[in-house]
Scaffold this motif. Structure first.
Motif, PDB file in Angstrom:
ATOM      1  N   MET A 143       0.829  -1.205   0.000  1.00  0.00           N
ATOM      2  CA  MET A 143       0.000   0.000   0.000  1.00  0.00           C
ATOM      3  C   MET A 143       0.865   1.257   0.000  1.00  0.00           C
ATOM      4  O   MET A 143       0.469   2.301  -0.531  1.00  0.00           O
ATOM      5  N   GLY A 144       2.053   1.162   0.596  1.00  0.00           N
ATOM      6  CA  GLY A 144       2.955   2.307   0.615  1.00  0.00           C
ATOM      7  C   GLY A 144       3.393   2.721  -0.773  1.00  0.00           C
ATOM      8  O   GLY A 144       3.566   3.914  -1.054  1.00  0.00           O
ATOM      9  N   ILE A 145       3.584   1.738  -1.655  1.00  0.00           N
ATOM     10  CA  ILE A 145       3.944   2.055  -3.049  1.00  0.00           C
ATOM     11  C   ILE A 145       2.860   2.908  -3.686  1.00  0.00           C
ATOM     12  O   ILE A 145       3.137   3.922  -4.345  1.00  0.00           O
ATOM     13  N   MET A 146       1.611   2.502  -3.487  1.00  0.00           N
ATOM     14  CA  MET A 146       0.495   3.267  -4.045  1.00  0.00           C
ATOM     15  C   MET A 146       0.395   4.645  -3.405  1.00  0.00           C
ATOM     16  O   MET A 146       0.111   5.647  -4.076  1.00  0.00           O
ATOM     17  N   VAL A 147       0.621   4.710  -2.099  1.00  0.00           N
ATOM     18  CA  VAL A 147       0.550   5.987  -1.388  1.00  0.00           C
ATOM     19  C   VAL A 147       1.599   6.959  -1.925  1.00  0.00           C
ATOM     20  O   VAL A 147       1.318   8.140  -2.148  1.00  0.00           O
TER      21      VAL A 147
ATOM     22  N   ASN B  11       3.182   6.735  -4.970  1.00  0.00           N
ATOM     23  CA  ASN B  11       2.914   7.025  -6.381  1.00  0.00           C
ATOM     24  C   ASN B  11       1.705   7.936  -6.572  1.00  0.00           C
ATOM     25  O   ASN B  11       1.678   8.767  -7.492  1.00  0.00           O
ATOM     26  N   PHE B  12       0.689   7.795  -5.709  1.00  0.00           N
ATOM     27  CA  PHE B  12      -0.530   8.595  -5.827  1.00  0.00           C
ATOM     28  C   PHE B  12      -0.490   9.861  -4.981  1.00  0.00           C
ATOM     29  O   PHE B  12      -1.461  10.597  -4.932  1.00  0.00           O
ATOM     30  N   ARG B  13       0.646  10.076  -4.287  1.00  0.00           N
ATOM     31  CA  ARG B  13       0.808  11.249  -3.410  1.00  0.00           C
ATOM     32  C   ARG B  13      -0.324  11.315  -2.367  1.00  0.00           C
ATOM     33  O   ARG B  13      -1.008  12.332  -2.206  1.00  0.00           O
ATOM     34  N   MET B  14      -0.491  10.208  -1.640  1.00  0.00           N
ATOM     35  CA  MET B  14      -1.578  10.098  -0.666  1.00  0.00           C
ATOM     36  C   MET B  14      -1.074  10.068   0.776  1.00  0.00           C
ATOM     37  O   MET B  14      -1.760   9.569   1.672  1.00  0.00           O
ATOM     38  N   ALA B  15       0.140  10.584   1.029  1.00  0.00           N
ATOM     39  CA  ALA B  15       0.688  10.560   2.383  1.00  0.00           C
ATOM     40  C   ALA B  15      -0.211  11.312   3.362  1.00  0.00           C
ATOM     41  O   ALA B  15      -0.416  10.877   4.507  1.00  0.00           O
ATOM     42  N   PHE B  16      -0.759  12.438   2.924  1.00  0.00           N
ATOM     43  CA  PHE B  16      -1.641  13.223   3.790  1.00  0.00           C
ATOM     44  C   PHE B  16      -2.916  12.451   4.106  1.00  0.00           C
ATOM     45  O   PHE B  16      -3.459  12.539   5.212  1.00  0.00           O
ATOM     46  N   PHE B  17      -3.403  11.671   3.134  1.00  0.00           N
ATOM     47  CA  PHE B  17      -4.589  10.836   3.357  1.00  0.00           C
ATOM     48  C   PHE B  17      -4.308   9.816   4.466  1.00  0.00           C
ATOM     49  O   PHE B  17      -5.112   9.643   5.392  1.00  0.00           O
ATOM     50  N   ALA B  18      -3.177   9.125   4.368  1.00  0.00           N
ATOM     51  CA  ALA B  18      -2.822   8.126   5.382  1.00  0.00           C
ATOM     52  C   ALA B  18      -2.667   8.783   6.751  1.00  0.00           C
ATOM     53  O   ALA B  18      -3.046   8.209   7.780  1.00  0.00           O
ATOM     54  N   ASP B  19      -2.125   9.993   6.774  1.00  0.00           N
ATOM     55  CA  ASP B  19      -1.955  10.714   8.028  1.00  0.00           C
ATOM     56  C   ASP B  19      -3.300  11.058   8.649  1.00  0.00           C
ATOM     57  O   ASP B  19      -3.490  10.958   9.865  1.00  0.00           O
ATOM     58  N   ALA B  20      -4.237  11.465   7.808  1.00  0.00           N
ATOM     59  CA  ALA B  20      -5.579  11.803   8.312  1.00  0.00           C
ATOM     60  C   ALA B  20      -6.260  10.568   8.898  1.00  0.00           C
ATOM     61  O   ALA B  20      -6.909  10.646   9.954  1.00  0.00           O
ATOM     62  N   ILE B  21      -6.121   9.424   8.233  1.00  0.00           N
ATOM     63  CA  ILE B  21      -6.718   8.186   8.746  1.00  0.00           C
ATOM     64  C   ILE B  21      -6.099   7.812  10.078  1.00  0.00           C
ATOM     65  O   ILE B  21      -6.801   7.438  11.026  1.00  0.00           O
ATOM     66  N   SER B  22      -4.777   7.916  10.184  1.00  0.00           N
ATOM     67  CA  SER B  22      -4.101   7.531  11.427  1.00  0.00           C
ATOM     68  C   SER B  22      -4.537   8.426  12.590  1.00  0.00           C
ATOM     69  O   SER B  22      -4.712   7.953  13.714  1.00  0.00           O
ATOM     70  N   HIS B  23      -4.732   9.709  12.331  1.00  0.00           N
ATOM     71  CA  HIS B  23      -5.135  10.610  13.413  1.00  0.00           C
ATOM     72  C   HIS B  23      -6.596  10.435  13.799  1.00  0.00           C
ATOM     73  O   HIS B  23      -7.005  10.890  14.880  1.00  0.00           O
ATOM     74  N   SER B  24      -7.375   9.782  12.957  1.00  0.00           N
ATOM     75  CA  SER B  24      -8.747   9.474  13.365  1.00  0.00           C
ATOM     76  C   SER B  24      -8.764   8.360  14.419  1.00  0.00           C
ATOM     77  O   SER B  24      -9.804   8.094  15.019  1.00  0.00           O
TER      78      SER B  24
ATOM     79  N   PHE C 171      -9.710   0.230  -2.562  1.00  0.00           N
ATOM     80  CA  PHE C 171      -8.362   0.614  -2.163  1.00  0.00           C
ATOM     81  C   PHE C 171      -8.399   1.450  -0.884  1.00  0.00           C
ATOM     82  O   PHE C 171      -7.598   1.236   0.042  1.00  0.00           O
ATOM     83  N   THR C 172      -9.324   2.399  -0.806  1.00  0.00           N
ATOM     84  CA  THR C 172      -9.440   3.252   0.377  1.00  0.00           C
ATOM     85  C   THR C 172      -9.797   2.443   1.613  1.00  0.00           C
ATOM     86  O   THR C 172      -9.233   2.661   2.697  1.00  0.00           O
ATOM     87  N   ALA C 173     -10.718   1.506   1.471  1.00  0.00           N
ATOM     88  CA  ALA C 173     -11.119   0.673   2.604  1.00  0.00           C
ATOM     89  C   ALA C 173      -9.948  -0.158   3.116  1.00  0.00           C
ATOM     90  O   ALA C 173      -9.698  -0.228   4.329  1.00  0.00           O
ATOM     91  N   LEU C 174      -9.215  -0.789   2.201  1.00  0.00           N
ATOM     92  CA  LEU C 174      -8.067  -1.609   2.607  1.00  0.00           C
ATOM     93  C   LEU C 174      -6.976  -0.754   3.242  1.00  0.00           C
ATOM     94  O   LEU C 174      -6.387  -1.141   4.259  1.00  0.00           O
ATOM     95  N   LEU C 175      -6.697   0.401   2.632  1.00  0.00           N
ATOM     96  CA  LEU C 175      -5.672   1.286   3.187  1.00  0.00           C
ATOM     97  C   LEU C 175      -6.066   1.752   4.586  1.00  0.00           C
ATOM     98  O   LEU C 175      -5.219   1.789   5.497  1.00  0.00           O
ATOM     99  N   SER C 176      -7.332   2.092   4.786  1.00  0.00           N
ATOM    100  CA  SER C 176      -7.792   2.555   6.098  1.00  0.00           C
ATOM    101  C   SER C 176      -7.608   1.469   7.159  1.00  0.00           C
ATOM    102  O   SER C 176      -7.138   1.743   8.273  1.00  0.00           O
ATOM    103  N   LEU C 177      -7.970   0.239   6.835  1.00  0.00           N
ATOM    104  CA  LEU C 177      -7.814  -0.857   7.798  1.00  0.00           C
ATOM    105  C   LEU C 177      -6.344  -1.129   8.109  1.00  0.00           C
ATOM    106  O   LEU C 177      -5.968  -1.351   9.267  1.00  0.00           O
TER     107      LEU C 177
END
Length: 288
Positions: free
Chosen positions: A42-46, A48-61, A192-198
């Motif tokens: 999932m990190g590769i996709m994050v 490549n898709f520039r989704m680091a901020f998305f992952a950060d938002a999920i973690s802080h939830s 993809f979003t559901a799997l990344l969130s989990l």
């Protein structure tokens, strides 16, 4: 519940380290053995898709998910991933339905979740003590139920990647063109979003809120420096993530170290990243 004792016994037999003879260390080893490859993929996709901020938002939830679980007497180990999943899907729905930029939507959700979690904690100060272990993470407390869930999540993720890896790359490059080629963009994005969130939520339990994004980003960034193709980047990220996680667990358990497992894992991954800068610089010099 499935008895995982034979699996733990194999860890003690195949890896005759003194620290791995304890049951909680064997559970942590299996947990990282499952979580690290998923974080790498999932990190590769994050990256490549520039989704680091998305992952950060999920973690802080995670704060809000844990606080809600404690408030309503639900095990935080399960309320946290459930709430993170809802937040991740909520962000994706808002991105697709509004005219706002991705960063703006994620920023709003990020702020709302942190404020929501702090508001709940402020009503009952005793909750703050329970939140600290999720702030710093502790893979040594992983349970059999969580390991079974990680096994199921691992199987689902592998199946999704085998079927949709090329489609995801296509969507990341140009969603409109991917849709024109009859790729079901919305479905792939939601899954993809559901799997990344989990995965992020379970990584919070291992790394803590402060370091969870690093578990996704650092191995993928190092792999990008070392790899010459998308395929080799996958294998480099997998190797770096696994070696960092397992060696970090073993090193942190040594009497002379006694460091936090999550922090040790990330430090080793960062060491990989520093080493990867040399071949990346050499390749740039050859091109010039």
């Amino acid at each position: 519940m499935i008895d995982l004792s034979p699996l733990y016994a194999l860890v003690g037999q195949w890896l005759p380290f003194d620290c791995l003879q304890a049951r909680f260390m064997q559970q942590a080893f299996i947990g990282l053995l499952l979580l690290s490859p998923m974080a790498a993929v999932m990190g590769i996709m994050v990256v490549n898709f520039r989704m680091a901020f998305f992952a950060d938002a999920i973690s802080h939830s995670a704060f809000a998910g844990v606080a809600l679980g404690l408030l309503f007497a639900v095990d935080p180990n399960w309320s946290m991933p459930a709430f993170g999943l809802l937040v991740g899907l909520g962000i994706m729905i808002m991105q697709r339905s509004s005219g706002l930029s991705n960063d703006t939507v994620i920023g709003v959700f990020f702020s709302a979740m942190v404020a929501f979690g702090l508001a709940i904690v402020s009503r009952d100060r005793s909750l703050a003590r329970d939140l600290q272990r999720f702030l710093y993470g502790d893979i040594l407390t992983i349970s059999d139920g969580q390991i079974i869930f990680l096994i199921l999540l691992f199987i689902v993720l592998i199946g999704f990647q085998i079927k949709s890896y090329n489609h995801l790359l296509y969507i990341g490059l140009n969603p409109t063109l991917a849709k024109a080629h009859r790729i079901r963009v919305a479905l792939h994005q939601y899954i993809f979003t559901a799997l990344l969130s989990l995965i992020v939520m379970f990584a919070v339990q291992a790394m803590g809120v402060l370091l969870v994004t690093a578990m996704l980003i650092v191995p993928a960034a190092a792999a990008r420096n070392l790899a010459g193709s998308a395929g080799s980047m996958f294998w480099w990220a997998l190797g770096i993530s696994l070696s960092s996680s397992l060696s970090g667990l073993l090193l942190s358990a040594q009497p002379w170290a006694r460091t936090a497992t999550g922090a040790t894992i990330i430090l080793i991954a960062c060491g990989w990243f520093l080493l990867s800068l040399l071949p990346a610089a050499l390749r740039r010099e050859r091109r010039e």
